[in-house]
Design a protein around this motif. Sequence first.
Motif, PDB file in Angstrom:
ATOM      1  N   TYR A   6      23.256  57.266  34.970  1.00 30.61           N
ATOM      2  CA  TYR A   6      24.137  58.301  34.448  1.00 30.61           C
ATOM      3  C   TYR A   6      24.679  57.909  33.077  1.00 30.61           C
ATOM      4  N   ILE A  14      26.129  66.928  34.619  1.00 27.56           N
ATOM      5  CA  ILE A  14      26.690  66.783  35.957  1.00 27.56           C
ATOM      6  C   ILE A  14      28.066  67.448  35.985  1.00 27.56           C
ATOM      7  N   ASP A  15      28.356  68.184  37.032  1.00 26.18           N
ATOM      8  CA  ASP A  15      29.655  68.819  37.194  1.00 26.18           C
ATOM      9  C   ASP A  15      30.732  67.738  37.279  1.00 26.18           C
ATOM     10  N   THR A  16      31.691  67.747  36.357  1.00 26.10           N
ATOM     11  CA  THR A  16      32.712  66.705  36.326  1.00 26.10           C
ATOM     12  C   THR A  16      33.667  66.782  37.511  1.00 26.10           C
ATOM     13  N   SER A  32      32.490  66.994  40.567  1.00 32.58           N
ATOM     14  CA  SER A  32      31.750  66.444  41.698  1.00 32.58           C
ATOM     15  C   SER A  32      32.233  65.042  42.031  1.00 32.58           C
ATOM     16  N   LEU A  33      31.965  64.595  43.252  1.00 31.55           N
ATOM     17  CA  LEU A  33      32.382  63.268  43.694  1.00 31.55           C
ATOM     18  C   LEU A  33      31.732  62.185  42.851  1.00 31.55           C
ATOM     19  N   GLU A  34      30.431  62.326  42.561  1.00 28.37           N
ATOM     20  CA  GLU A  34      29.740  61.290  41.787  1.00 28.37           C
ATOM     21  C   GLU A  34      30.338  61.176  40.385  1.00 28.37           C
ATOM     22  N   ALA A  35      30.681  62.317  39.765  1.00 33.21           N
ATOM     23  CA  ALA A  35      31.276  62.285  38.429  1.00 33.21           C
ATOM     24  C   ALA A  35      32.648  61.618  38.467  1.00 33.21           C
ATOM     25  N   LYS A  36      33.443  61.916  39.470  1.00 36.84           N
ATOM     26  CA  LYS A  36      34.772  61.309  39.581  1.00 36.84           C
ATOM     27  C   LYS A  36      34.675  59.792  39.722  1.00 36.84           C
TER      28      LYS A  36
END
Length: 249
Positions: A178, A215-217, A219-223
Amino acid sequence: LWTEGFSDEMKKHVPLSAGKMSYHAEVDEGENLGETTRDLYRAAGRLRIVACICGGEAGVNAADLLSERLVVRTNGARGDFANRRDKKVQQELAKAAGLRSVRQAAGKQFSDVEDFLKSEHYPVVLKPTDSAGTDGVKLCHNFDEAKQHFELLFEVEAVNGGYNTEILCQEFLRGNEYVIDTVSRDGEHKTMAVWVYDKRAANGAAFVYFGMLPIDTASLEAKLLINYTNKVLDALGMKNGASHAEVIL
């Protein structure tokens, strides 16, 4: 300001999206910081220099030093942060801050990394400590391949000009890669975007860029990525300016 060793080819490179670029003045880095500073003031003339912004990977160290000398907003270039562009130093600072980091070894001669390459699970990644992008990066699948690439990297010119002086060997991390783009001011970090690379093997290379997907900010992965990146920026003393982090998750 063109830093020492920056290739003439790179100086002429302008992305199509940028159109035609023109500068108030162009200055080549001098033999020392004092000479470079004087040349910058001379080039600015009656204009006041209010900021020193790094325009690319090769200018990180110069920007840190000059921003201090010009007495403008700076990240500083003292102590542990004297060479924050060094990928080995980055991992050491992250580890010292209690953050997740990679197993690694670096050296100017093969004996410095030989024990690591004999004990580490393969494949391993080799790269110059101050490389940019995928320049000089190779996934090596055995000890002999790693040794051959280590020696080769001292013979080839880096993409930003100059020659490599130290090689980094790291464990290979499996997962998606990422990108977290951030802008900081006085230690406050604002995330601009989060991306995931589309990287695949092609043309005999293990890592070739095919594209990037946003990536949608929310989303859990972005957080998770944003939280980790902000902590790494603090560990590196990155208080001001733009940053481009790459994280395997």
